[in-house]
Design a protein around this motif. Structure first.
Motif, short mmCIF file in Angstrom:
data_model
loop_
_atom_site.label_atom_id
_atom_site.label_comp_id
_atom_site.label_asym_id
_atom_site.label_seq_id
_atom_site.Cartn_x
_atom_site.Cartn_y
_atom_site.Cartn_z
N VAL A 1 -29.99 40.18 14.19
CA VAL A 1 -30.91 40.23 15.10
C VAL A 1 -31.47 39.24 15.87
CG1 VAL A 1 -33.24 41.46 15.34
CG2 VAL A 1 -31.65 41.96 13.44
N PRO A 2 -30.77 38.96 17.01
CA PRO A 2 -31.11 37.62 17.89
C PRO A 2 -32.50 37.31 18.00
CG PRO A 2 -29.75 38.84 18.91
CD PRO A 2 -29.78 39.56 17.76
N ALA A 3 -33.03 38.45 18.35
CA ALA A 3 -34.70 38.05 18.84
C ALA A 3 -35.48 39.31 18.28
CB ALA A 3 -34.68 38.21 20.27
N LEU B 1 -42.97 19.96 20.37
CA LEU B 1 -41.98 21.24 19.77
C LEU B 1 -40.84 20.90 19.70
CD1 LEU B 1 -43.81 23.97 22.17
CD2 LEU B 1 -44.23 23.28 19.68
N ILE B 2 -39.95 20.81 18.62
CA ILE B 2 -38.78 20.65 18.55
C ILE B 2 -37.98 21.79 18.52
CG2 ILE B 2 -36.91 19.48 17.17
CD1 ILE B 2 -39.13 17.27 16.47
N GLY B 3 -37.24 22.28 19.43
CA GLY B 3 -36.80 23.58 19.53
C GLY B 3 -37.56 24.45 20.61
N THR B 4 -37.05 24.67 21.93
CA THR B 4 -37.89 25.63 22.64
C THR B 4 -37.06 26.76 23.13
OG1 THR B 4 -36.94 24.22 24.36
CG2 THR B 4 -39.21 23.65 23.55
N GLY B 5 -36.50 27.36 21.97
CA GLY B 5 -35.71 28.75 22.30
C GLY B 5 -36.72 29.66 22.46
N ARG B 6 -36.43 31.02 21.69
CA ARG B 6 -37.51 32.09 22.00
C ARG B 6 -38.80 31.75 21.51
NH1 ARG B 6 -32.43 33.70 20.44
NH2 ARG B 6 -31.39 35.04 21.79
N ILE B 7 -38.88 31.38 20.19
CA ILE B 7 -40.19 31.04 19.41
C ILE B 7 -40.68 29.83 19.97
CG2 ILE B 7 -41.04 30.63 17.23
CD1 ILE B 7 -38.84 32.27 15.84
N GLY B 8 -40.07 28.77 20.08
CA GLY B 8 -40.61 27.54 20.64
C GLY B 8 -41.41 27.66 22.01
N CYS C 1 -36.45 24.42 15.69
CA CYS C 1 -34.66 24.55 16.03
C CYS C 1 -34.32 25.36 14.68
CB CYS C 1 -34.48 23.26 16.22
SG CYS C 1 -34.87 22.11 14.82
N PRO C 2 -32.97 25.69 14.84
CA PRO C 2 -32.43 26.19 13.59
C PRO C 2 -31.98 25.26 12.61
CG PRO C 2 -30.84 26.20 15.54
CD PRO C 2 -32.15 25.89 16.10
N LEU C 3 -31.57 25.38 11.55
CA LEU C 3 -30.94 24.71 10.44
C LEU C 3 -29.44 24.61 10.86
CD1 LEU C 3 -31.30 22.79 7.89
CD2 LEU C 3 -31.11 24.99 6.67
P1 NAD Z 1 -33.42 30.32 19.36
O1 NAD Z 1 -31.75 30.34 19.30
O2 NAD Z 1 -34.05 31.29 20.50
O3 NAD Z 1 -33.92 28.98 19.67
C1 NAD Z 1 -33.62 27.82 19.02
C2 NAD Z 1 -33.52 26.61 19.81
O4 NAD Z 1 -33.09 25.42 19.17
C3 NAD Z 1 -32.53 26.61 21.00
O5 NAD Z 1 -33.24 26.44 22.20
C4 NAD Z 1 -31.34 25.64 20.65
O6 NAD Z 1 -30.90 24.96 21.76
C5 NAD Z 1 -32.51 24.49 20.00
N1 NAD Z 1 -31.65 23.58 19.07
C6 NAD Z 1 -30.34 23.83 18.24
N2 NAD Z 1 -30.01 22.62 17.91
C7 NAD Z 1 -31.07 21.66 18.10
C8 NAD Z 1 -31.19 20.58 17.95
N3 NAD Z 1 -30.18 19.62 17.05
N4 NAD Z 1 -32.41 19.75 18.34
C9 NAD Z 1 -33.09 20.35 18.96
N5 NAD Z 1 -33.23 21.67 19.21
C10 NAD Z 1 -32.07 22.27 18.88
O7 NAD Z 1 -34.19 30.59 18.06
P2 NAD Z 1 -35.61 31.37 17.67
O8 NAD Z 1 -35.58 32.71 17.81
O9 NAD Z 1 -36.50 30.53 18.54
O10 NAD Z 1 -35.70 30.91 16.27
C11 NAD Z 1 -35.77 29.64 15.76
C12 NAD Z 1 -35.73 29.38 14.57
O11 NAD Z 1 -36.93 29.90 13.76
C13 NAD Z 1 -34.67 30.19 13.68
O12 NAD Z 1 -33.31 29.52 13.73
C14 NAD Z 1 -34.88 30.43 12.36
O13 NAD Z 1 -34.49 29.68 11.49
C15 NAD Z 1 -36.60 30.40 12.53
N6 NAD Z 1 -37.33 31.71 12.34
C16 NAD Z 1 -38.25 31.66 11.26
C17 NAD Z 1 -38.89 33.02 10.83
C18 NAD Z 1 -39.93 33.08 9.93
O14 NAD Z 1 -40.31 34.05 9.58
N7 NAD Z 1 -40.43 31.78 9.51
C19 NAD Z 1 -38.52 34.22 11.84
C20 NAD Z 1 -37.78 33.95 12.81
C21 NAD Z 1 -36.90 32.74 12.79
#
Ligand code: NAD
Length: 326
Positions: A96-98, A148-155, A201-203
């Motif tokens: 579920v990507p988003a 903010l480290i990682g600025t995808g959907r959640i960032g 950012c993802p793990l």
């Molecule tokens: P996303 O894929 O939209 O965004 C992740 C961002 O991280 C991307 O912009 C990507 O380019 C960036 N990224 C990847 N590798 C990187 C690196 N080495 N350094 C810096 N940035 C890097 O994902 P999202 O939907 O924003 O989710 C982010 C993370 O949140 C997920 O991977 C998941 O682990 C976590 N998450 C946690 C919960 C929770 O309930 N706590 C729920 C959903 C997601």
């Protein structure tokens, strides 16, 4: 199509019974998927799993031998799946990507505000008729620098809220987002300048233990560190050391590297044997929630709907774009 749903809670069942396609037959198991529990999926065509289920090569191999053709993740992160092995075995993996990135972003902000204004302490004090303010001193979010480290959907969703607070943003991502162009900087500068650092950012092999003794050494004294992403981003022992020497002033964790043995269960009648986790809980400036950032009504609805769509697409021989392995 029959689907074995692992790590299934009542809210998962409620979601699927309300929103899922009628052609899908779910069998619910409270257990986590691993080499011991894999046989529960016998007779099913797919498994449906969550963040702490084990989809390493040995488990995928056993699933394949049982005729399982699809892994449907009820989450966005997929660090618990060996994608190469799934591909080699011809098992489809969809996620579920988003789903409501705002759910996680809002929880992130809740952690920042709780730690800053010490709401967790204030709540207990007032219930004890203690209205003294000593020890509850906070700071204005307005004007503070947040990294903010990682600025995808959640960032990005987190950045939008913080802009409303009047925070200065510093961002780092390997794939910058056009909306935040003027905020990107180096990781080094982000560590040095930020009053608050939040991980989104993802793990991956590249981000495992991103927060370690070297990165912590570059941060401001008294920095607030928030992790609502994945526990493995943080070297927990290094963080404990930095709490002890006051480098870290506030720590908010919704995720923990060894959470699989602890989170999502009521362990109040049992002994937790993880000494590192128990040490974290002794610090007054540490706030831990049990991987609940995603847990809103809206997110649960989207998770069950999109997971259902992913399964229906597979059953119909289609792809819908949510596949990690097709
Ligand atoms: P996303 O894929 O939209 O965004 C992740 C961002 O991280 C991307 O912009 C990507 O380019 C960036 N990224 C990847 N590798 C990187 C690196 N080495 N350094 C810096 N940035 C890097 O994902 P999202 O939907 O924003 O989710 C982010 C993370 O949140 C997920 O991977 C998941 O682990 C976590 N998450 C946690 C919960 C929770 O309930 N706590 C729920 C959903 C997601």
């Amino acid at each position: 199509m029959k689907i074995a749903v692992f790590s299934a809670k009542k809210y998962d069942q409620d979601g699927f019974s309300q929103w899922a396609d009628a052609s899908l037959q779910f069998r619910y198991f409270d257990s986590r998927l691993n080499v011991e529990t894999v046989k529960m999926a016998a007779g099913c065509h797919a498994v449906c799993v969550f963040v702490n289920d084990d989809l390493s090569a040995p488990v995928l191999q056993l699933l394949s031998e049982m005729g399982i053709e699809m892994v449907a993740l009820r989450c966005a992160g997929f660090n618990n799946v060996d994608l190469d092995t799934a591909k080699a075995l011809g098992i489809r993996v969809a996620r579920v990507p988003a789903y409501s990135p705002e759910a996680v972003a809002e929880h992130t902000i809740a952690m920042m505000l709780t730690l800053n204004r010490k709401l967790h302490k204030a709540y207990n004090r007032v219930r004890d008729d203690n209205f003294a303010l000593d020890g509850l001193l906070g700071f204005n979010m307005h004007g503070k620098t947040v990294g903010l480290i990682g600025t995808g959907r959640i960032g990005l969703a987190t950045a939008r809220i913080l802009k409303g607070f009047g925070c200065k943003l510093l961002c780092y991502d390997i794939q910058p987002d056009a909306e935040l162009t003027e905020h990107y900087t180096t990781l080094e500068n982000l560590y040095q300048q930020s009053d608050i650092i939040s991980l989104h950012c993802p793990l991956t092999p590249q981000t495992k233990h991103l927060i370690n003794q070297h990165s912590l050494a570059q941060m401001k004294d008294g920095v607030m560190l928030i992790n609502t992403s994945r526990g493995g981003l943080i070297d927990t022992k290094a963080v404990i050391h930095s709490l002890k020497n006051r480098k870290i002033g506030y720590l908010g964790l919704d995720v923990y590297e060894q959470e699989a043995d602890i989170f999502f269960e009521n362990l109040s009648e049992q002994m937790i044997e993880d000494e590192v986790f128990k040490r974290l809980l002794t610090f007054p400036n540490v706030l831990i929630t049990g991987h609940q950032a995603f847990f809103t009504r809206e997110a649960l609805q989207q998770i069950s709907q999109i997971t259902s769509d992913n399964l229906v697409a597979f059953a119909g021989g289609q792809s819908n774009g949510n596949e990690l392995v097709n």
